[in-house]
Scaffold this motif. Structure first.
Motif, PDB file in Angstrom:
ATOM      1  N   ARG A  61       0.833  -1.219   0.000  1.00 34.59           N
ATOM      2  CA  ARG A  61       0.000   0.000   0.000  1.00 34.59           C
ATOM      3  C   ARG A  61       0.856   1.253   0.000  1.00 34.59           C
ATOM      4  N   THR A  62       1.952   1.242   0.741  1.00 32.33           N
ATOM      5  CA  THR A  62       2.847   2.403   0.781  1.00 32.33           C
ATOM      6  C   THR A  62       3.465   2.641  -0.591  1.00 32.33           C
ATOM      7  N   GLU A  64       2.220   1.765  -3.504  1.00 32.58           N
ATOM      8  CA  GLU A  64       1.177   2.279  -4.407  1.00 32.58           C
ATOM      9  C   GLU A  64       0.905   3.752  -4.142  1.00 32.58           C
ATOM     10  N   ALA A  65       0.822   4.146  -2.890  1.00 33.40           N
ATOM     11  CA  ALA A  65       0.574   5.551  -2.555  1.00 33.40           C
ATOM     12  C   ALA A  65       1.731   6.428  -3.023  1.00 33.40           C
ATOM     13  N   GLN A  67       3.731   5.798  -5.572  1.00 30.24           N
ATOM     14  CA  GLN A  67       3.651   5.890  -7.027  1.00 30.24           C
ATOM     15  C   GLN A  67       2.535   6.839  -7.456  1.00 30.24           C
ATOM     16  N   ASP A  68       1.397   6.800  -6.753  1.00 34.81           N
ATOM     17  CA  ASP A  68       0.306   7.712  -7.077  1.00 34.81           C
ATOM     18  C   ASP A  68       0.716   9.160  -6.812  1.00 34.81           C
ATOM     19  N   GLY A  69       1.483   9.388  -5.781  1.00 35.08           N
ATOM     20  CA  GLY A  69       1.939  10.739  -5.451  1.00 35.08           C
ATOM     21  C   GLY A  69       2.976  11.259  -6.422  1.00 35.08           C
ATOM     22  N   GLU A  71       2.915  10.764  -9.704  1.00 31.90           N
ATOM     23  CA  GLU A  71       2.325  11.071 -11.002  1.00 31.90           C
ATOM     24  C   GLU A  71       1.985  12.563 -11.067  1.00 31.90           C
ATOM     25  N   SER A  74      -3.360  15.480 -13.639  1.00 33.16           N
ATOM     26  CA  SER A  74      -3.897  15.231 -14.971  1.00 33.16           C
ATOM     27  C   SER A  74      -4.035  16.554 -15.726  1.00 33.16           C
TER      28      SER A  74
END
Length: 85
Positions: A61-62, A64-65, A67-69, A71, A74
């Motif tokens: 989870r860490t 993934e978070a 990686q999301d941060g 990006e 949009s």
């Protein structure tokens, strides 16, 4: 003629032959210690396993978070000028 020891003496115990060793079953106290020790080992292994599973999920989870941060928002294009300002 050959006559076995079993025929000569009848003591009520099982006959195992000359080459085998008779091992008596563990006493009540020793049996209880064996059961308690096995239970503690089982609990310890189960606890370590649960901890490793929880740690792996948290790490996933860490990641993934993170990686999301990383990006960009949009609709925003990354250019070298955007990093300089």
């Amino acid at each position: 003629m050959y006559q076995s020891h079993h025929d000569e003496e009848s003591t009520g115990e099982s006959y195992y032959g000359d080459s085998s060793t008779y091992v008596s079953p563990p006493t009540r106290t020793r049996r209880r210690v064996i059961i308690v020790a096995a239970s503690l080992v089982t609990l310890l292994v189960g606890g370590v396993t649960a901890d490793r599973i929880a740690a792996a999920r948290t790490e996933s989870r860490t990641a993934e978070a993170f990686q999301d941060g990383m990006e960009p928002p949009s609709g925003h294009r990354c250019t070298s000028a955007a990093f300089l300002s």
